[in-house]
Design an enzyme around this catalytic site. Structure first.
Site, PDB file in Angstrom:
ATOM      1  N   HIS A   1      -3.667   7.052   2.696  1.00 11.45           N
ATOM      2  CA  HIS A   1      -3.668   5.734   2.073  1.00 11.45           C
ATOM      3  C   HIS A   1      -5.006   4.912   2.948  1.00 11.45           C
ATOM      4  O   HIS A   1      -5.464   5.413   3.431  1.00 11.45           O
ATOM      5  CB  HIS A   1      -2.783   4.810   2.641  1.00 11.45           C
ATOM      6  CG  HIS A   1      -3.061   3.108   2.137  1.00 11.45           C
ATOM      7  ND1 HIS A   1      -4.071   2.572   1.467  1.00 11.45           N
ATOM      8  CD2 HIS A   1      -3.131   2.625   3.356  1.00 11.45           C
ATOM      9  CE1 HIS A   1      -4.231   1.759   1.097  1.00 11.45           C
ATOM     10  NE2 HIS A   1      -3.554   0.972   2.332  1.00 11.45           N
TER      11      HIS A   1
ATOM     12  N   ASN B   1     -10.349   0.275  -0.259  1.00  7.09           N
ATOM     13  CA  ASN B   1      -8.668   0.540   0.049  1.00  7.09           C
ATOM     14  C   ASN B   1      -8.257  -0.597  -1.657  1.00  7.09           C
ATOM     15  O   ASN B   1      -8.624  -1.298  -1.741  1.00  7.09           O
ATOM     16  CB  ASN B   1      -8.314  -0.066   0.902  1.00  7.09           C
ATOM     17  CG  ASN B   1      -6.734  -0.476   1.488  1.00  7.09           C
ATOM     18  OD1 ASN B   1      -6.622  -0.443   0.066  1.00  7.09           O
ATOM     19  ND2 ASN B   1      -6.134  -0.963   2.497  1.00  7.09           N
TER      20      ASN B   1
ATOM     21  N   CYS C   1       0.757  -0.778   0.153  1.00  8.03           N
ATOM     22  CA  CYS C   1      -0.237   0.045  -0.250  1.00  8.03           C
ATOM     23  C   CYS C   1       1.028   1.310   0.159  1.00  8.03           C
ATOM     24  O   CYS C   1       0.057   2.533   0.274  1.00  8.03           O
ATOM     25  CB  CYS C   1      -0.691  -0.036   0.796  1.00  8.03           C
ATOM     26  SG  CYS C   1      -2.219  -1.628   0.728  1.00  8.03           S
TER      27      CYS C   1
END
Length: 323
Positions: free
Chosen positions: A237, A267, A113
């Site tokens: 994020h 996500n 990520c």
């Protein structure tokens, strides 16, 4: 050697057309729309259809970013992904070729990520050294292809998508990229060797993400000569809403400054920050001259942050196969 600064010249994003709602997941998992929203802030996510690859999304997002920048080529291509089409070779050369850039250097970045920020640091370094004048940086994921469909802890969180930026020469717009890692936590976010599905230790990841993202964000601000009061927008994020809110509180930033698209896309791992920025720019939530603090945390463990002065560009944000 003359070292050069870097700016964002164009931004684009591509999402799959298939929308998967919380109710869709609740129909086969022990969960509900209320449970998912209260713990993650997610209402729906986009998943690819069978036969659609990470490189398909990457090519579309890359083409959109190039169009946003008013160009059709770049001196280098970087693709950040956790879900390449195959384990070998990297997908960046294929993506570059499909975009008409045969012969340019192209490589993948694997930082889960945090991949976009690691890739951004790579792009800035290529420009600073004079090795490239423009770099196409793409972050693309099809996390739905590595999710255990019976694991409520991960199946409800992740979505698919791709975001891209064209980075070029210019002074002052991209601040210092601050990165870090801690391999002692590698088992917290992983696809175990020989296995197909992604695994994550949620509680431990939550604590580590809040701590690391808060610390590295403050470090990036300090290295840029800034403080939290100088930030117009936090672009975290999109791990889950509780993590994003906790980081904002640690930094002393008002909720109104936190950019989010979790509700609609979930996500998207490495793609989450560029997808978020493209969406926010396309909808007018960020405008030219705004100062953005971008921060991420991912498997590895990895983390990173940087500051951006948002450029005067028109974001190209759309659905794969449309526009």
């Amino acid at each position: 050697m003359t070292y050069r600064g870097a700016v964002i010249l164009g931004v684009g994003a591509s999402l799959p057309g298939r929308v998967v709602t919380n109710d869709d997941l609740a129909a086969r998992l022990d969960t509900s729309d209320e449970w998912i929203r209260s713990r993650t802030g997610i209402g729906s996510r986009r998943w690819v259809e069978p036969g659609t690859s990470t490189s398909d999304l990457a090519v579309d997002a890359g083409a959109r970013a190039l169009r946003s920048a008013g160009t059709s080529t770049a001196d280098a291509v970087i693709v950040a992904t956790t879900t390449p089409d195959r384990s070998c070779p990297a997908i960046a050369p294929d993506v570059a070729a499909r975009l008409g850039m045969i012969g340019v250097p192209a490589h993948d970045v694997a930082a889960v990520c945090t991949g976009f920020l690691y890739g951004l640091a790579n792009a800035v370094g290529l420009i600073a050294s004079g090795a490239a004048r423009t770099v196409l940086l793409i972050a693309a994921e099809t996390f739905s292809t590595i999710l255990d469909p019976d694991d409520r802890g991960t199946a409800v969180i992740f979505g698919d998508g791709a975001g891209a930026v064209v980075v070029g020469e210019g002074e002052g717009a991209i601040g210092p990229c601050v990165l870090g890692s801690d391999g002692t936590g590698a088992d917290l976010i992983q696809v175990p060797a020989g296995e197909r599905y992604f695994r994550m230790s949620g509680k431990e990841v939550f604590r580590a993400a809040v701590d690391r993202m808060s610390d590295v964000a403050l470090d990036a601000l300090a290295r840029a000569g800034l403080g939290p009061d100088d930030v117009d927008h936090l672009a975290p994020h999109q791990a889950n809403r509780r993590i994003c809110d906790a980081v904002a509180r640690r930094l002393g930033l008002a909720e109104s400054k936190v950019l989010a698209d979790l509700d609609a896309v979930g996500n998207t791992a490495a793609a989450s920050i560029p997808v978020l920025l493209a969406d926010a720019a396309a909808t007018g939530r960020i405008e030219a001259g705004d100062r953005v603090l971008a921060v991420a945390f991912g498997g590895g463990l990895t983390w990173g942050a940087t500051t951006l002065v948002w450029p005067d560009v028109t974001a190209d944000f759309g659905v794969l196969g449309e526009g």
